[in-house]
Design a protein around this motif. Structure first.
Motif, PDB file in Angstrom:
ATOM      1  N   VAL A 103       0.846  -1.206   0.000  1.00  0.00           N
ATOM      2  CA  VAL A 103       0.000   0.000   0.000  1.00  0.00           C
ATOM      3  C   VAL A 103       0.874   1.245   0.000  1.00  0.00           C
ATOM      4  O   VAL A 103       0.626   2.199  -0.756  1.00  0.00           O
ATOM      5  N   PHE A 104       1.906   1.248   0.822  1.00  0.00           N
ATOM      6  CA  PHE A 104       2.800   2.403   0.902  1.00  0.00           C
ATOM      7  C   PHE A 104       3.469   2.668  -0.444  1.00  0.00           C
ATOM      8  O   PHE A 104       3.466   3.796  -0.956  1.00  0.00           O
ATOM      9  N   PHE A 105       4.074   1.628  -1.040  1.00  0.00           N
ATOM     10  CA  PHE A 105       4.777   1.823  -2.299  1.00  0.00           C
ATOM     11  C   PHE A 105       3.820   2.051  -3.467  1.00  0.00           C
ATOM     12  O   PHE A 105       4.158   2.787  -4.402  1.00  0.00           O
ATOM     13  N   LEU A 136       1.887   5.832  -7.377  1.00  0.00           N
ATOM     14  CA  LEU A 136       0.755   6.592  -7.906  1.00  0.00           C
ATOM     15  C   LEU A 136       1.088   8.075  -7.950  1.00  0.00           C
ATOM     16  O   LEU A 136       0.775   8.767  -8.924  1.00  0.00           O
ATOM     17  N   THR A 137       1.750   8.561  -6.927  1.00  0.00           N
ATOM     18  CA  THR A 137       2.155   9.964  -6.886  1.00  0.00           C
ATOM     19  C   THR A 137       3.134  10.289  -8.012  1.00  0.00           C
ATOM     20  O   THR A 137       2.996  11.302  -8.706  1.00  0.00           O
ATOM     21  N   GLY A 151       4.173  12.687 -13.447  1.00  0.00           N
ATOM     22  CA  GLY A 151       4.659  12.558 -14.825  1.00  0.00           C
ATOM     23  C   GLY A 151       3.560  12.758 -15.849  1.00  0.00           C
ATOM     24  O   GLY A 151       3.743  13.470 -16.851  1.00  0.00           O
ATOM     25  N   ALA A 152       2.401  12.150 -15.604  1.00  0.00           N
ATOM     26  CA  ALA A 152       1.292  12.274 -16.551  1.00  0.00           C
ATOM     27  C   ALA A 152       0.742  13.696 -16.574  1.00  0.00           C
ATOM     28  O   ALA A 152       0.359  14.199 -17.632  1.00  0.00           O
ATOM     29  N   MET A 176      -2.874   4.817 -13.736  1.00  0.00           N
ATOM     30  CA  MET A 176      -3.173   5.545 -12.493  1.00  0.00           C
ATOM     31  C   MET A 176      -4.460   5.016 -11.867  1.00  0.00           C
ATOM     32  O   MET A 176      -4.522   4.798 -10.652  1.00  0.00           O
ATOM     33  N   VAL A 177      -5.474   4.794 -12.677  1.00  0.00           N
ATOM     34  CA  VAL A 177      -6.742   4.252 -12.167  1.00  0.00           C
ATOM     35  C   VAL A 177      -6.517   2.862 -11.590  1.00  0.00           C
ATOM     36  O   VAL A 177      -7.051   2.519 -10.524  1.00  0.00           O
TER      37      VAL A 177
END
Length: 191
Positions: free
Chosen positions: A115-117, A122-123, A128-129, A173-174
């Motif tokens: 979950v952490f990674f 995701l960040t 980047g996107a 990302m989703v």
């Protein structure tokens, strides 16, 4: 008369009883986790390859004078490729840990690590996107006040590829958001 309860080594009398249904749900969540990771790998690697191989050359009056558009001309696109490559590498490396959760659906600490990674990746992917999306918008629309002209009227193939590469990244990302929710659900079921 008193009842004697036999407790074997490693067992606790207060341990919750888990039936086959709870174990089946945990395995289903773990299988979905692996599947979503594979889909996210496809999205990030396709985005990185699509953006990283994008270039177009247009002749201007003669063959000796040409205009060229490459992804490496813009730092935002370079960051986009690097972010997608890092996230893809992380997702590939996280597959074995995710497979462990199929075998041991009650594993808790490794899921917290994921979950952490996943949130960190995701960040990075969002940054980047988002940077690339801003440049793609300028390429399509331009900015009259800053005298930035829309280049997509001339470099249409270039613009199609950079726009398409954003789709894979936003889809990844989703999928990462769904992975975080799945892991949070699996962790919440244990309490």
């Amino acid at each position: 008369m008193t009842k004697d309860v036999v407790v074997e080594h490693g067992e606790s009398s207060k341990a919750p009883l888990v039936g086959p249904v709870a174990s089946g749900v945990g395995r289903a969540v773990s299988v979905a986790d692996v599947f979503l990771r594979f889909l996210a790998i496809i999205g990030t690697i396709a985005s990185a390859i699509s953006m990283g191989t994008t270039n177009e050359t247009l002749p201007f009056f003669t063959q000796f004078i040409q205009f060229e558009a490459k992804y490496s001309d813009l730092p935002s696109f370079t960051f986009f490729v690097a972010a997608n490559a890092v996230v893809c590498t992380y997702l590939v490396l996280s597959i074995p840990l995710s497979i462990v959760h199929i075998i041991r659906p009650r594993a808790r600490y490794s899921r917290v690590i994921l979950v952490f990674f996943d949130a960190a990746m995701l960040t990075l992917l969002t940054a980047g996107a988002s940077a690339a999306a801003a440049i793609v918008y300028l390429a399509h629309k331009g900015n009259v006040r800053a005298n930035w002209f829309a280049i997509c009227q001339q470099f249409d193939s270039f613009c199609e590829r950079i726009s398409g590469s954003l789709i894979g990244s936003f889809a990844a990302m989703v999928l990462l958001i769904m992975l975080i929710f799945l892991s949070a659900f699996a962790l919440a079921r244990r309490h």
